[in-house]
Design an enzyme around this catalytic site. Sequence first.
Site, PDB file in Angstrom:
ATOM      1  CB  SER A 134     -15.469  19.337 -44.269  1.00 24.64           C
ATOM      2  OG  SER A 134     -15.590  20.678 -43.831  1.00 24.64           O
ATOM      3  CE  LYS A 188     -18.571  18.457 -45.881  1.00 26.29           C
ATOM      4  NZ  LYS A 188     -19.465  19.345 -46.601  1.00 26.29           N
ATOM      5  CG  HIS A 191     -19.021  19.456 -40.935  1.00 19.96           C
ATOM      6  ND1 HIS A 191     -19.102  20.346 -41.986  1.00 19.96           N
ATOM      7  CD2 HIS A 191     -17.777  19.613 -40.389  1.00 19.96           C
ATOM      8  CE1 HIS A 191     -17.969  21.021 -42.062  1.00 19.96           C
ATOM      9  NE2 HIS A 191     -17.157  20.591 -41.125  1.00 19.96           N
ATOM     10  CG  ASN A 192     -21.907  21.084 -44.728  1.00 25.45           C
ATOM     11  OD1 ASN A 192     -20.830  20.722 -44.263  1.00 25.45           O
ATOM     12  ND2 ASN A 192     -22.116  21.146 -46.025  1.00 25.45           N
ATOM     13  CD  GLU A 195     -19.609  25.295 -43.180  1.00 25.84           C
ATOM     14  OE1 GLU A 195     -19.880  25.946 -44.204  1.00 25.84           O
ATOM     15  OE2 GLU A 195     -19.068  24.169 -43.208  1.00 25.84           O
TER      16      GLU A 195
END
Length: 495
Positions: A134, A188, A191-192, A195
């Site tokens: 990232s 990940k 995480h996105n 986001e």
Amino acid sequence: MDASTLSRIGLAGLAVMGQNLALNIAEKGFPISVYNRTTSKVDETVDRAHREGSLPLTGQYSPREFVLSLQRPRSVIILVKAGAPVDQTISALSDHMEPGDCIIDGGNEWYENTERRIQQISEKGILYLGMGVSGGEEGARNGPSLMPGGSYQAYSNIQDILTKVAAQVEDGPCVTYIGEGGSGNFVKMVHNGIEYGDMQLISEAYDVLKHVGGLSNSELADIFAEWNSGELESFLIEITADIFKVKDEGGDGYLVDKILDKTGMKGTGKWTVQQAAELSVAAPTIAASLDCRYLSGLKEERENAAAVLKEAGLGEEVGGFVRSGVDKKRLIDDVRQALYASKICSYAQGMNLLRAKSDEKGWNLNFGELARIWKGGCIIRAVFLDRIKKAYQRNPNLASLIVDPEFAKEMVQRQGAWRRVVGLAISAGISTPGMCASLAYFDTYRRARLPANLVQAQRDLFGAHTYERLDRPGAFHTEWTKLARQSGTGAAALN
């Protein structure tokens, strides 16, 4: 080749992210070989390495040459489009690799694909990592947040490289061994998803300040810059302040006002919401952000709806016009507090999803460590991630960030401002689905008793699904309609 001339690591796939990560690795003093099916990309990367400081990077023009140019045990990072291109690249490279060598996929891959590949190439004795990366172009070049999961031996082989290449924060490099299997890709992905929520909440703050408060772009730039020096300090707040400063070079006014209001996406937000549903984890803020991206894509339909509803009598008092009598100073502070409280809910949802998956798969994820490696390099990097890290250090089994004593105090302190912003936005006809979803999540989670008792009664009536009681154990079923009619208070009695 002479052992002294062999590269320490290789990287295949030289689009923007691949090029920048390769140059980052070389700049940290690790000789690297690069390969791409399109040879011009190899030449371009070699040229950049020369121009950016005669970095120790060499180009290779065939899979065999590329693999043979690496020191044993060989480690190869691949950065190609997720799905079939990854399988094709693995096939081309693994033909020339030996047992003990390692492939590291640095793309946004579906975690089950990584687990399938781990099994497939283990038959050849090759190790595998699925590594979330990232930080975008800048992060790849100057220090990303790295989330490697899979073979611990493979991680150990390149740990010295990853710890130098990753973003550096006061408590260490932004990389850690995540866990087995596809855990790195899953982390990940979430995480996105966080986001997505973050970006949606910021856009709603902007919408309220602009259309309810009547603030100009220059005022917005100043406000977001000020927020970035306090509790909201983060990469996304920082770049938002910069965005509001940019004038349109091709015409009058500011560039942000000329951008089409249709949001793109690459799938990780959708995967996050799907996984939340499959694991029975509530993630309404992330889901609302995804829904908003879908709705943004309906530009023509939205324009038509605006015209039809105006014709039907929807007046200017509802629809996003500046509200008379609004105290701008108070509104700005209220929006700041509402944004912060909403963000806590969004991160809480993401962490709860990670916990559910970790429990299901036996990954034993370290949530405080995940918050730590997100403090630098990545898109959601923010100062309050250090507080999330400390919350999980205080209680590794924390059920939710909302019930951490420190965060609980902040939520209570900010709920008045939060409710004022949501109420004002609703009265003005400004949609704030992310803030509303976060507030509803908070209000639902904090209540000791919900109206789910009525839902359970309904399910038992029409489907004999049974229910539990507060006052004694066991499963119960009631002939609701029969008893209601006997009492004369049922629907039939009202007719």
